[in-house]
Design a protein around this motif. Structure first.
Motif, PDB file in Angstrom:
ATOM      1  N   UNK A 195      45.488  38.012  40.231  1.00  0.00           N
ATOM      2  CA  UNK A 195      44.983  38.170  38.867  1.00  0.00           C
ATOM      3  C   UNK A 195      43.665  38.935  38.868  1.00  0.00           C
ATOM      4  N   UNK A 196      42.779  38.611  39.811  1.00  0.00           N
ATOM      5  CA  UNK A 196      41.502  39.325  39.890  1.00  0.00           C
ATOM      6  C   UNK A 196      41.730  40.806  40.200  1.00  0.00           C
ATOM      7  N   UNK A 197      42.691  41.096  41.061  1.00  0.00           N
ATOM      8  CA  UNK A 197      43.026  42.497  41.352  1.00  0.00           C
ATOM      9  C   UNK A 197      43.490  43.221  40.090  1.00  0.00           C
ATOM     10  N   UNK A 198      44.299  42.533  39.287  1.00  0.00           N
ATOM     11  CA  UNK A 198      44.795  43.141  38.048  1.00  0.00           C
ATOM     12  C   UNK A 198      43.681  43.369  37.036  1.00  0.00           C
ATOM     13  N   UNK A 199      42.621  42.545  37.100  1.00  0.00           N
ATOM     14  CA  UNK A 199      41.517  42.663  36.152  1.00  0.00           C
ATOM     15  C   UNK A 199      40.509  43.740  36.527  1.00  0.00           C
ATOM     16  N   UNK A 200      40.591  44.267  37.741  1.00  0.00           N
ATOM     17  CA  UNK A 200      39.642  45.290  38.173  1.00  0.00           C
ATOM     18  C   UNK A 200      39.718  46.514  37.269  1.00  0.00           C
ATOM     19  N   UNK A 201      38.575  47.005  36.866  1.00  0.00           N
ATOM     20  CA  UNK A 201      38.541  48.162  35.977  1.00  0.00           C
ATOM     21  C   UNK A 201      38.693  47.813  34.521  1.00  0.00           C
ATOM     22  N   UNK A 233      45.295  41.142  55.555  1.00  0.00           N
ATOM     23  CA  UNK A 233      43.934  41.577  55.230  1.00  0.00           C
ATOM     24  C   UNK A 233      43.177  40.443  54.546  1.00  0.00           C
ATOM     25  N   UNK A 234      41.861  40.518  54.590  1.00  0.00           N
ATOM     26  CA  UNK A 234      41.049  39.518  53.907  1.00  0.00           C
ATOM     27  C   UNK A 234      41.111  39.724  52.395  1.00  0.00           C
ATOM     28  N   UNK A 235      40.675  38.690  51.674  1.00  0.00           N
ATOM     29  CA  UNK A 235      40.605  38.805  50.222  1.00  0.00           C
ATOM     30  C   UNK A 235      39.670  39.943  49.833  1.00  0.00           C
ATOM     31  N   UNK A 236      38.518  40.039  50.503  1.00  0.00           N
ATOM     32  CA  UNK A 236      37.551  41.107  50.203  1.00  0.00           C
ATOM     33  C   UNK A 236      38.173  42.483  50.390  1.00  0.00           C
ATOM     34  N   UNK A 237      38.933  42.661  51.478  1.00  0.00           N
ATOM     35  CA  UNK A 237      39.546  43.966  51.735  1.00  0.00           C
ATOM     36  C   UNK A 237      40.644  44.277  50.718  1.00  0.00           C
ATOM     37  N   UNK A 238      41.382  43.255  50.290  1.00  0.00           N
ATOM     38  CA  UNK A 238      42.368  43.469  49.244  1.00  0.00           C
ATOM     39  C   UNK A 238      41.698  43.917  47.949  1.00  0.00           C
ATOM     40  N   UNK A 239      40.621  43.235  47.582  1.00  0.00           N
ATOM     41  CA  UNK A 239      39.914  43.605  46.359  1.00  0.00           C
ATOM     42  C   UNK A 239      39.366  45.025  46.458  1.00  0.00           C
ATOM     43  N   UNK A 289      33.390  37.893  41.668  1.00  0.00           N
ATOM     44  CA  UNK A 289      34.763  38.047  41.184  1.00  0.00           C
ATOM     45  C   UNK A 289      35.169  36.879  40.279  1.00  0.00           C
ATOM     46  N   UNK A 290      35.990  37.181  39.303  1.00  0.00           N
ATOM     47  CA  UNK A 290      36.434  36.174  38.341  1.00  0.00           C
ATOM     48  C   UNK A 290      37.341  35.136  38.985  1.00  0.00           C
ATOM     49  N   UNK A 320      45.935  31.521  52.648  1.00  0.00           N
ATOM     50  CA  UNK A 320      45.642  30.927  51.346  1.00  0.00           C
ATOM     51  C   UNK A 320      46.847  30.171  50.783  1.00  0.00           C
ATOM     52  N   UNK A 321      46.564  29.217  49.904  1.00  0.00           N
ATOM     53  CA  UNK A 321      47.642  28.522  49.183  1.00  0.00           C
ATOM     54  C   UNK A 321      48.253  29.457  48.147  1.00  0.00           C
ATOM     55  N   UNK A 322      49.408  29.045  47.626  1.00  0.00           N
ATOM     56  CA  UNK A 322      50.076  29.864  46.617  1.00  0.00           C
ATOM     57  C   UNK A 322      49.218  30.077  45.379  1.00  0.00           C
ATOM     58  N   UNK A 323      48.522  29.019  44.961  1.00  0.00           N
ATOM     59  CA  UNK A 323      47.682  29.132  43.782  1.00  0.00           C
ATOM     60  C   UNK A 323      46.521  30.084  43.987  1.00  0.00           C
ATOM     61  N   UNK A 324      45.913  30.037  45.181  1.00  0.00           N
ATOM     62  CA  UNK A 324      44.783  30.925  45.460  1.00  0.00           C
ATOM     63  C   UNK A 324      45.251  32.370  45.565  1.00  0.00           C
ATOM     64  N   UNK A 325      46.412  32.595  46.165  1.00  0.00           N
ATOM     65  CA  UNK A 325      46.959  33.951  46.207  1.00  0.00           C
ATOM     66  C   UNK A 325      47.166  34.490  44.790  1.00  0.00           C
ATOM     67  N   UNK A 326      47.641  33.625  43.906  1.00  0.00           N
ATOM     68  CA  UNK A 326      47.853  34.054  42.537  1.00  0.00           C
ATOM     69  C   UNK A 326      46.524  34.382  41.867  1.00  0.00           C
ATOM     70  N   UNK A 327      45.491  33.600  42.169  1.00  0.00           N
ATOM     71  CA  UNK A 327      44.160  33.894  41.636  1.00  0.00           C
ATOM     72  C   UNK A 327      43.703  35.292  42.063  1.00  0.00           C
ATOM     73  N   UNK A 328      43.911  35.598  43.357  1.00  0.00           N
ATOM     74  CA  UNK A 328      43.490  36.893  43.879  1.00  0.00           C
ATOM     75  C   UNK A 328      44.284  38.017  43.200  1.00  0.00           C
TER      76      UNK A 328
END
Length: 226
Positions: free
Chosen positions: A123-129, A77-83, A98-99, A113-121
């Motif tokens: 983290x942003x998912x965890x910050x939602x809400x 899935x895309x980053x947008x769809x994951x979020x 998004x942060x 995505x690279x490993x670092x970018x996946x980790x960024x995503x």
């Protein structure tokens, strides 16, 4: 506020965690540290409710956001769809900006995505809400210095916002600048150390990091082989 009270857990009938107790107050970061196999990731899974303890309990004031060791994203899935998916789970909308610099990757599939970018995503998912409590499981493993610097800045901001943070890491350079307390696992009953006990209070970050590194190596050397 996040509190672990006497958490005990066994794996294949072998004790892994015994009477783990600590508290992360708003604006504090507690680091769980120790050699491989000492139960750090298991402890975070217990705090997140992914695993059920044999004994003890977890008390959290407010919601918990969890960044697991893996990415835990939908790769096709895309980053947008994951979020959007994770935002829906907590009943919020995805922020327009998004942060953590994730906005520029919204249309890309996670698999690309690279490993670092996946980790960024992740983290942003965890910050939602806007969770009051955050769990980070080795978020810097195998990633570059720039990413670590950005993550450090993020965690310092989250502390200023009054979040309670539990962080698992191996290298003291990751967390020396933002931790308040260390819970060391792997040498019998968990040991809890305040920052001043390990780093000192010189105000010099290089000196305090060297003190922490020396203390951490000594703790690991005293551990039985796991």
């Amino acid at each position: 506020m996040l509190t672990a009270d006497g958490l005990t857990f066994s794996y294949n009938r072998k004790p892994l965690l015994e009477a783990l107790s600590f508290q992360a107050a708003p604006g504090e970061c507690v680091v769980l540290a120790g050699p491989n196999g000492s139960g750090k990731s298991t402890a975070l899974s217990l705090l997140a409710g992914v695993l059920k303890p044999d004994a003890g309990n977890v008390r959290a004031e407010g919601r918990i956001g969890y960044v697991p060791q893996g990415t835990a994203l939908f790769e096709d899935m895309s980053v947008a769809d994951n979020l959007a998916f994770f935002a829906d789970l907590v009943g919020v909308k995805v922020p327009k900006e998004p942060a953590f610099g994730v906005g520029r990757f919204l249309k890309k599939k996670v698999a690309s995505l690279s490993g670092g970018t996946k980790k960024r995503v992740s983290i942003v998912c965890a910050l939602l809400g806007d969770p009051a409590n955050l769990l980070f499981d080795e978020p810097c493993a195998g990633l570059d210095v720039q990413y670590r610097d950005e993550l450090t800045a993020l965690i310092l901001r989250l502390k200023q916002e009054g979040r309670s943070i539990c962080y698992v890491g191996h290298e003291v350079s990751e967390f020396a600048s933002f931790y308040d307390r260390m819970v060391f696992l792997g040498n019998g009953k968990p040991q809890v150390f305040e920052k001043a006990d390990l780093s000192g209070t010189s105000g010099n970050i290089i000196e305090e990091t060297m003190n922490l590194d020396s203390a951490y190596r000594a703790l690991c050397a005293a551990c039985p082989k796991l």
